[in-house]
Design a protein around this motif. Structure first.
Motif, PDB file in Angstrom:
ATOM      1  N   PRO B  64      38.831 -18.074  49.947  1.00 37.20           N
ATOM      2  CA  PRO B  64      37.855 -17.104  49.443  1.00 37.20           C
ATOM      3  C   PRO B  64      38.362 -15.661  49.551  1.00 37.20           C
ATOM      4  O   PRO B  64      37.822 -14.765  48.908  1.00 37.20           O
ATOM      5  CB  PRO B  64      36.638 -17.313  50.348  1.00 37.20           C
ATOM      6  CG  PRO B  64      37.186 -17.944  51.583  1.00 37.20           C
ATOM      7  CD  PRO B  64      38.360 -18.749  51.150  1.00 37.20           C
ATOM      8  N   ASN B  65      39.401 -15.429  50.372  1.00 39.55           N
ATOM      9  CA  ASN B  65      39.878 -14.060  50.530  1.00 39.55           C
ATOM     10  C   ASN B  65      40.825 -13.625  49.425  1.00 39.55           C
ATOM     11  O   ASN B  65      41.624 -12.725  49.602  1.00 39.55           O
ATOM     12  CB  ASN B  65      40.580 -13.900  51.874  1.00 39.55           C
ATOM     13  CG  ASN B  65      39.590 -14.029  53.015  1.00 39.55           C
ATOM     14  OD1 ASN B  65      38.395 -13.850  52.813  1.00 39.55           O
ATOM     15  ND2 ASN B  65      40.089 -14.369  54.187  1.00 39.55           N
ATOM     16  N   ALA B  66      40.747 -14.292  48.297  1.00 40.01           N
ATOM     17  CA  ALA B  66      41.641 -13.940  47.205  1.00 40.01           C
ATOM     18  C   ALA B  66      41.281 -12.603  46.590  1.00 40.01           C
ATOM     19  O   ALA B  66      42.047 -12.038  45.830  1.00 40.01           O
ATOM     20  CB  ALA B  66      41.622 -15.029  46.151  1.00 40.01           C
ATOM     21  N   VAL B  67      40.114 -12.087  46.908  1.00 41.21           N
ATOM     22  CA  VAL B  67      39.769 -10.724  46.486  1.00 41.21           C
ATOM     23  C   VAL B  67      39.579  -9.908  47.771  1.00 41.21           C
ATOM     24  O   VAL B  67      38.833 -10.301  48.661  1.00 41.21           O
ATOM     25  CB  VAL B  67      38.475 -10.706  45.653  1.00 41.21           C
ATOM     26  CG1 VAL B  67      38.244  -9.308  45.103  1.00 41.21           C
ATOM     27  CG2 VAL B  67      38.530 -11.729  44.566  1.00 41.21           C
ATOM     28  N   LEU B  68      40.290  -8.809  47.868  1.00 42.14           N
ATOM     29  CA  LEU B  68      40.240  -8.011  49.083  1.00 42.14           C
ATOM     30  C   LEU B  68      39.995  -6.552  48.734  1.00 42.14           C
ATOM     31  O   LEU B  68      40.651  -6.020  47.839  1.00 42.14           O
ATOM     32  CB  LEU B  68      41.563  -8.109  49.839  1.00 42.14           C
ATOM     33  CG  LEU B  68      41.857  -9.399  50.592  1.00 42.14           C
ATOM     34  CD1 LEU B  68      43.302  -9.405  51.022  1.00 42.14           C
ATOM     35  CD2 LEU B  68      40.949  -9.558  51.783  1.00 42.14           C
ATOM     36  N   SER B  69      39.060  -5.953  49.414  1.00 39.44           N
ATOM     37  CA  SER B  69      38.919  -4.510  49.280  1.00 39.44           C
ATOM     38  C   SER B  69      39.629  -3.870  50.456  1.00 39.44           C
ATOM     39  O   SER B  69      39.374  -4.237  51.600  1.00 39.44           O
ATOM     40  CB  SER B  69      37.449  -4.116  49.313  1.00 39.44           C
ATOM     41  OG  SER B  69      36.878  -4.378  48.071  1.00 39.44           O
ATOM     42  N   ALA B  70      40.511  -2.958  50.152  1.00 37.58           N
ATOM     43  CA  ALA B  70      41.299  -2.412  51.248  1.00 37.58           C
ATOM     44  C   ALA B  70      41.883  -1.068  50.885  1.00 37.58           C
ATOM     45  O   ALA B  70      41.913  -0.676  49.726  1.00 37.58           O
ATOM     46  CB  ALA B  70      42.417  -3.375  51.606  1.00 37.58           C
ATOM     47  N   GLY B 252      32.957 -11.953  48.565  1.00 37.74           N
ATOM     48  CA  GLY B 252      31.650 -12.470  48.199  1.00 37.74           C
ATOM     49  C   GLY B 252      30.836 -12.911  49.396  1.00 37.74           C
ATOM     50  O   GLY B 252      29.663 -13.237  49.283  1.00 37.74           O
ATOM     51  N   GLN B 253      31.445 -12.912  50.550  1.00 37.27           N
ATOM     52  CA  GLN B 253      30.755 -13.333  51.762  1.00 37.27           C
ATOM     53  C   GLN B 253      29.628 -12.347  52.086  1.00 37.27           C
ATOM     54  O   GLN B 253      29.830 -11.145  52.080  1.00 37.27           O
ATOM     55  CB  GLN B 253      31.770 -13.364  52.898  1.00 37.27           C
ATOM     56  CG  GLN B 253      31.322 -14.160  54.088  1.00 37.27           C
ATOM     57  CD  GLN B 253      32.400 -14.122  55.168  1.00 37.27           C
ATOM     58  OE1 GLN B 253      33.533 -13.715  54.925  1.00 37.27           O
ATOM     59  NE2 GLN B 253      32.035 -14.541  56.353  1.00 37.27           N
TER      60      GLN B 253
END
Lengths: 804, 552
Positions: B64-70, B252-253
């Motif tokens: 699920p961590n394939a999208v990361l805000s950083a 999305g979590q």
């Protein structure tokens, strides 16, 4: 008024308007005395630092003093065999061979009292007492044995402490050898196992060496009974005529000696005994052998009182630790009557005739030796190493107090090469604290001193050229306007807190440097070259352009150097590809078969040397396209350095990083003082030189530099002093491992860093604490001397050219 | 016409070489300062938050961590085991320690499908677990009202809620540190009294039970007060849990946290330049004024600044009179001769003795001899609880005072020597006594010089860390080294900017996370030291001009 009359006349009173009020005078008097007092006090206080540090160091070099404190009578009918004492030295006991222990209360009012032993009712023929483990091992005529725990318990009642004896037989058994009686016995224990070993002899004089192991069963309530597990006959393993036996308290080694002085070392592991070594300490045999604290070293004493220590260590080419001679002591005179190891340190007490000698194994020194006015037959040292008890021939207990807080110190410990236990050769080492009581502190200041010099050397190698060149330029060529800005800027650099430099060195520079050593090296070589090149090209220009920039050359140099460093920095990886390629080598046996493939020639050489030790002849060559394997090569400086050069490993936090960053601290100091010295050269001399037609550089080289040389030297000395004492940069930017080499790509541990790291943890007044003070003292003396020399030189120089 | 110097004079090349020395030195110093200033200030500058969408093949690995805000920290060329350049990687700050574990992550460039900068990504500084990077979903206020993110007044309301939380946190702190602190201090004092009663009674053979019983009574009373205050604090703590912010991570979590946990929040992607400047100033001030949190890796450095300040002030108070008296003695009263010359050289050289040696002396003498002596004499019943026999700000200041004493003596002596002879003689001729001459003429004239010495001493003392490590500096001090009653906090351990740098960079569990903090702290330490030095240099220059004009 004539002369005559003036003489006769009494002096006229001072007119009152010139009189000073009493209070002013009194105040002046007061201020004078208080300033003189205060001033002197401050000067004394400043020097008290030196005195105080010295006072903390001095006790390290004192030998032990042992003085008689008291004596007590015992009332035994038989000769005593064992003398023991509790940790607090309040309740010594003797064992006289029966089924009783005789205690003597020397503190309270219990006098002499006895405790019964639960042991076989047989004639006792062998005993061995280990004060450290509080174990008394007894062997009997019938071949039976018993292990008795003779311990003490402090009991507190209404704030008063009394020591209660505790006697408990933990193991009883029989070696089951018909007709044999025990002549020597040893006992050792691990967590699960107990070993009892003994030498037995029958009437015919035949000897047997046997061992029994016991297992600790786990009961419902804690540890349960000891159950016999195994029995070994070791007679075949040892030379005939076995006589003495020693078992290490950790139950891993058994040492058996025979009458001729041959010693067999057996190793117990995985439920079997392996013979590791047979050796002969003295040609003529020896009278006794004893473990000292830690069970790594055995002291052999001959019947003439000579002593030698054998320790377990790994010899070259061997896989297991075996015994080897590490120390020898002067003779005590005659055959030893007792040998008592201290259970706190590596000291032991040996007695022969009336002479007793307290010796320290690590430093090979006699702490105290005396011919007593009585003949001691037995002795005991308490667990705190504070009291010695002697039992003389009259059955008198003599109590001696030891004042020896630092037995492991001494000149040899700090500067000498010492063969520490477990090490393969004598060495200089600093390792002040260890995990267990049995640890042998290693307190050599040599590696720390070398470390300090190493850090200083690399810092100066970097700082001196830059600082001196900058000083020469600033003082001789720089325009006055620029100088007014440049000097304070460089001086501010001196005030950079060293913790900032240390942090930058460790967290910023070191990670960069790790990948960029070739770039850095290129810059070190290339930047001066490019400056000279610019100088050469510039000097070819017509003079009107040239002279326009006089005093501002550095502005011209700046962009060139910037460009050069960018280019050189980026050339680094290419240079790495070219120069620092590490290749794979194959190691071939004499018949040409491939043994191994290794990276780097250095590693290959080491491997071959190692193989030669094992008796295998081998050669190495570049791994070509042999045997279907392609030789690979990787360009990586760090790898190249550690594997090809084999001077040592490459550490990320190394001397180069430290040297570079310490440069920030040292450059401004050297710069400021050298610049002062150069500026103070009288301008008349420079003018004279110029008038004689010397060029700018010729004047500097032939006139200014020689005159200022003493000042420049003193600048370097002061820079040295600063670098030697630099603490935080070293603490943060090196691994702080004490090393003895000069490899620029690994770290070091300096005296100053060592203080910062270890002093907070050192207990007050311990040997470790004082040894650290000694380090501080060395630093103090070193920097103070160096600075004094520099200062005297400078003053001398100032005087010399004052008049000109 | 004669033509001079058709060829270049000899050795001109070497001059260029020497100019290189100066250039390198200047570049080093300027480079170092710029590095610290840039890296130190960069910490406070709000950075845009990128959202990384990873490629399909990476998705299977990352879940699920394939999208990361950083926040991008830096791009690195990974080096393989060899010199071959590996693939490029981004080091990114993903925050959300409570979810991801580590706040930093390396992301191979090749795995990134696209990067976008979403407007509604928020960075939240929390009391625990460091920063969170999130998208707000909904805010539930204390009264139960729910406000959806995206609605007009959401940000405004969130601000209000955060402010309420902050105010209440301060109230709690007032109770816990203030009221409860006072009570527990009193209890500690009473317990100490009891120990003292027992001790004295034992010594004199009297019965302490009456006094002890009284003290116990008082303690009981105080303990009930203590309970009331803790109750108050507990109630406030409960209130803090009411307002909730629910949010969504880039993956999305869905998560939520009490608004009171928020120290500050920002939407950097929406900020224009002036907004960023404002935010910069805000976090800059926050850093200066806040207490550190989370083992010093978050929050501010206020106690360290205060500790450094206090220590420097105490040190100045100690070093100033002694240094000046010493110098006056050496220059004005002592008979000038070889002995005084030797003393002078020695004092001068003492300035070159490594600072750590002074630390060793401070530990051995001030703490173990003087401190233990005071404890044994005045507080014999506090066995095993040393008051003065342990590191503290007083001992640290005295140690540094001793270390900087030579600096002050030398500077003062130079200043005294520079006072023209004529001025002195004029004073004496006017009938001034020696002390009057020194007091009214010499000292005022030399004052700027003495001040220079003091400032230099302060600069050296403020930046010194090594000796402090031995005499009382600590990682986290329970309170500021100042108190309203005797001994005014002088026996307390303290925090120090320099040690803070050492501690953050080398002792913190996550050196990478602490790095920005170290740079920021370094920036302030350097600022302090450089300002002090510049002051000293400025005074010296003024002084020089004054004397240059003063000579006849």
């Amino acid at each position: 008024m004539t002369e005559q009359s003036r003489e006769n006349q009494a002096p006229r009173p001072v007119p009152s308007r010139f009189l000073v009020s009493k209070s002013t005078l009194r105040f002046d008097q007061f201020m004078t005395s208080s300033i003189v007092f205060g001033g002197l006090a401050i000067i004394v206080a400043v020097f008290a630092i030196f005195a105080y540090i010295l006072s903390q160091v001095m006790p390290l070099f004192k030998s032990a003093s042992v003085d008689k404190a008291a004596d007590f009578t015992l009332q035994g009918d038989q000769a005593a065999l064992v003398l023991g004492v509790d940790e607090w030295s309040e309740l010594p006991f003797v064992y006289r061979g029966g089924a009783q222990l005789e205690y003597r209360d020397v503190q309270g009012d219990r006098g002499v009292f006895k405790e019964e032993l639960e042991i076989p009712e047989q004639q006792m023929t062998a005993f061995r007492y280990s004060p450290k483990n509080e174990m008394l091992a007894l062997g009997f005529e019938s071949g039976e044995f018993a292990i008795v725990n003779v311990s003490y318990e402090p009991i507190f009642k209404e704030g008063v402490r009394t020591i209660e004896p505790k006697v408990e037989t933990i193991l009883e058994g029989d070696f089951e050898m018909e007709g044999y009686s025990v002549i020597d016995i040893g006992y050792g224990a691990t967590e699960e196992e107990r070993i009892v070993c003994a030498v037995l002899r029958n009437a015919a004089g035949e000897t047997q060496v046997v061992a029994k192991t016991f297992e600790q069963t786990s009961g419902l309530m804690g540890p349960g009974e000891l159950e016999e597990k195994d029995s070994f006959d070791l007679t075949q393993e040892v030379p005939s005529g076995a006589h003495d036996i020693l078992v290490s308290s950790s139950a891993d080694s058994v040492i058996v000696s025979n009458k001729a002085g041959k010693v067999t070392y057996l190793f117990y592991e995985d439920e079997e005994f392996n013979k590791r070594q047979v050796f002969q300490p003295f040609e003529e045999g020896f009278a006794r052998m004893d473990y000292i604290l830690g069970n790594v070293s055995v002291v052999f004493t001959t019947s003439t009182g000579e002593q030698e220590t054998y320790s377990l260590y790994l010899k070259k080419g061997e896989k297991n630790r075996t015994f080897g001679k590490t120390k020898s002591f002067p003779s005590v005179g005659v055959s030893p009557s007792f040998f008592v190891p201290s259970s706190r340190n590596k000291a032991f007490l040996v007695g022969a005739g009336n002479t007793v000698s307290l010796r320290y194994n690590t430093t090979e020194r006699i702490r105290w030796e005396k011919e007593l006015d009585f003949e001691p037959r037995l002795a005991a040292i308490d667990g705190k190493y504070k009291t010695i008890w002697f039992l003389d021939t009259e059955d008198q207990l003599q109590q001696f107090k030891i004042d020896d807080p630092h037995p492991d110190a001494g000149l040899k410990a700090f500067v000498g090469k010492i063969w520490y236990e477990g090490k393969s050769e004598p060495e200089y080492d600093w390792q002040s604290t260890g995990g267990s009581d049995e640890f042998e502190p290693k307190l050599s200041l040599v590696p720390l001193f070398i470390g300090s010099l190493k850090g200083t050397l690399y810092a100066l190698m970097f700082a001196i050229p830059i600082a001196l060149l900058a000083a020469i330029y600033t003082s001789q060529f720089l325009s006055y306007k620029a100088k007014r800005i440049v000097k304070p800027t460089m001086e501010i650099m001196a005030s950079l807190p060293s913790v900032v430099l240390g942090f930058l060195a460790a967290l910023w520079l070191a990670p960069i440097m790790e990948y960029r050593v070739p770039s850095f090296l290129l810059c070190v070589v290339g930047i001066p070259l490019s400056a000279i090149m610019v100088g050469y090209l510039w000097s070819q220009l017509p003079s009107n352009i040239r002279n326009f920039f006089e005093g501002w050359e550095w502005l011209v140099v700046f962009p060139v150097l910037a460009l050069a460093s960018i280019i050189l920095w980026n050339l680094g990886p290419a240079a790495e590809q070219l120069l620092f390629k590490i290749k794979e080598y194959q190691i071939l046996a004499a018949d040409g078969s491939l043994l191994e493939v290794v990276q780097g020639a250095g590693v290959a050489k080491e491997k071959i040397a190692l193989l030669a030790d094992e008796g295998v002849q081998a050669t190495y060559q570049l791994l070509g396209n042999v045997q279907g394997k392609d030789g690979r090569a990787v360009a990586d400086f760090t790898l190249w350095w550690s594997k090809q050069v084999s001077l040592g490993a490459y550490d990320q936090r190394n001397s180069l990083v430290v040297g570079f960053m310490m440069g920030f601290a040292v450059i401004p100091i050297i710069f400021t003082i050298a610049e002062d010295a150069l500026s103070n050269v009288p301008s008349s001399l420079r003018a004279a030189s110029s008038a004689l037609g010397a060029s700018r550089w010729q004047t500097v080289k032939e006139v200014v530099l020689p005159i200022a040389s003493a000042g420049i030297f003193s600048a370097i000395m002061i820079g040295f002093g600063r670098a030697v004492g630099e603490t935080m940069v070293v603490v943060m930017a090196t691994g702080n491992t004490p090393v003895m080499d000069w490899n620029i790509f690994n770290g070091m541990r300096t005296l100053a860093a060592n203080l910062a790291v270890e002093l907070p943890e050192a207990p007050k007044a311990s040997t470790h604490y004082r040894a650290l003070f000694l380090g501080a003292f060395v630093l103090f003396i070193l920097t103070f001397t160096v600075n004094t020399i520099a200062e005297v030189l400078r003053q001398h120089l100032r005087e010399k050219y004052k008049i000109v | 016409m004669l033509k001079f110097r058709s060829k270049s004079p000899k050795g001109e090349m070497n001059i260029w070489l020497t100019s290189m020395g100066l250039t390198v030195g200047l570049v080093m110093i300027i480079g170092l300062f710029s590095l610290i200033v840039v890296r130190g200030l960069h910490v406070f500058w709000p950075k845009n938050i990128a959202t990384y969408h990873l490629k399909e093949d990476a998705k299977s690995k990352m879940g699920p961590n394939a999208v990361l805000s950083a926040i991008e920290v830096k791009k690195v060329q990974k080096k393989l085991a060899g010199a071959e350049e590996g693939p490029a990687e981004f080091q990114i700050f993903i925050g959300n320690k409570d979810v991801y574990g580590l706040p930093f992550k390396f992301l191979p460039e090749a795995e990134i499908a696209r990067i976008e900068y979403e407007k509604d990504v928020m960075i939240v500084e929390r009391l625990e677990y460091g920063d969170a990077i999130l998208k707000p979903v909904e805010l539930m206020l204390e009264d139960g009202t729910r406000i959806k993110a995206g609605s007009k007044n959401f940000i405004e309301k969130l601000h209000e809620a955060v402010e309420i939380g902050t105010d209440r946190r301060l109230d709690i702190l007032k109770i816990e540190k203030g009221k409860i602190g006072v009570v527990s201090d009193k209890i500690a004092n009473l317990k100490d009294d009891i120990a003292r009663y027992h001790y004295h009674a034992k010594k004199k053979g009297t019965d302490p039970s009456e006094k002890v019983a009284k003290a116990h009574e008082k303690i009981e009373k105080l303990e009930s007060e203590f309970a009331t205050f803790s109750g108050e604090a507990r109630d406030l703590h409960e209130l803090q849990e009411k307002a909730i912010l629910s949010y969504r991570l880039a993956s999305g979590q869905e998560k939520s946290m009490p608004v009171a946990e928020i120290v500050e929040f920002a939407l950097p992607n929406q900020l224009n330049f002036s907004g960023k400047v404002k935010s910069f100033a805000h976090s800059f001030w926050g850093f200066l004024s806040q207490n550190p949190r989370e083992a010093n890796t978050e929050g501010g450095i206020f106690p360290a600044i205060f500790g450094t300040f206090m220590m420097t002030v105490l040190m100045s108070i100690a070093v100033m009179p002694f240094g000046v008296i010493g110098a006056i003695y050496l220059r004005e009263y002592a008979k000038q001769g070889p002995l005084v010359r030797i003393v002078r050289i020695c004092v001068n050289n003492l300035a070159g003795v490594p600072s750590i040696v002074f630390g060793v002396f401070g530990l051995g003498f001030f703490i173990y001899v003087v401190g233990h002596g005071i404890d044994d004499f005045f507080y014999p019943w506090r066995e095993g609880r040393p008051t003065w026999g342990t590191g503290g700000i007083l001992w640290a200041s005295l140690t540094l005072a001793l270390m900087t004493l030579p600096v002050v003596i030398v500077a003062t002596e130079e200043a005294l020597a520079a006072v023209p002879r004529g001025v002195r003689e004029a004073a004496l001729a006017c009938g001034a006594s020696k002390w009057q001459m020194i007091q009214r003429v010499v000292l005022p004239t030399a004052a700027p010089g003495i001040l220079t010495g003091l400032i230099l001493a302060m600069a050296r003392g403020a930046g010194e860390v090594a000796p402090l490590m031995l005499v009382g500096v600590v990682k986290v001090a329970p309170s500021l080294p100042v108190a309203g009653s005797w001994p005014f906090g002088m026996d307390q351990k303290f925090m120090h900017l320099g040690f803070h740098i050492y501690d953050l960079g080398f002792q913190s569990p996550d050196a990478e996370a602490a790095k920005p903090m170290v740079f920021a702290t370094t920036f302030f330490l350097i600022l302090l030291v450089v300002l002090l030095n510049l002051g000293a240099i400025r005074i010296r220059n003024i002084l020089r001009k004054k004397y240059a004009a003063g000579t006849f």
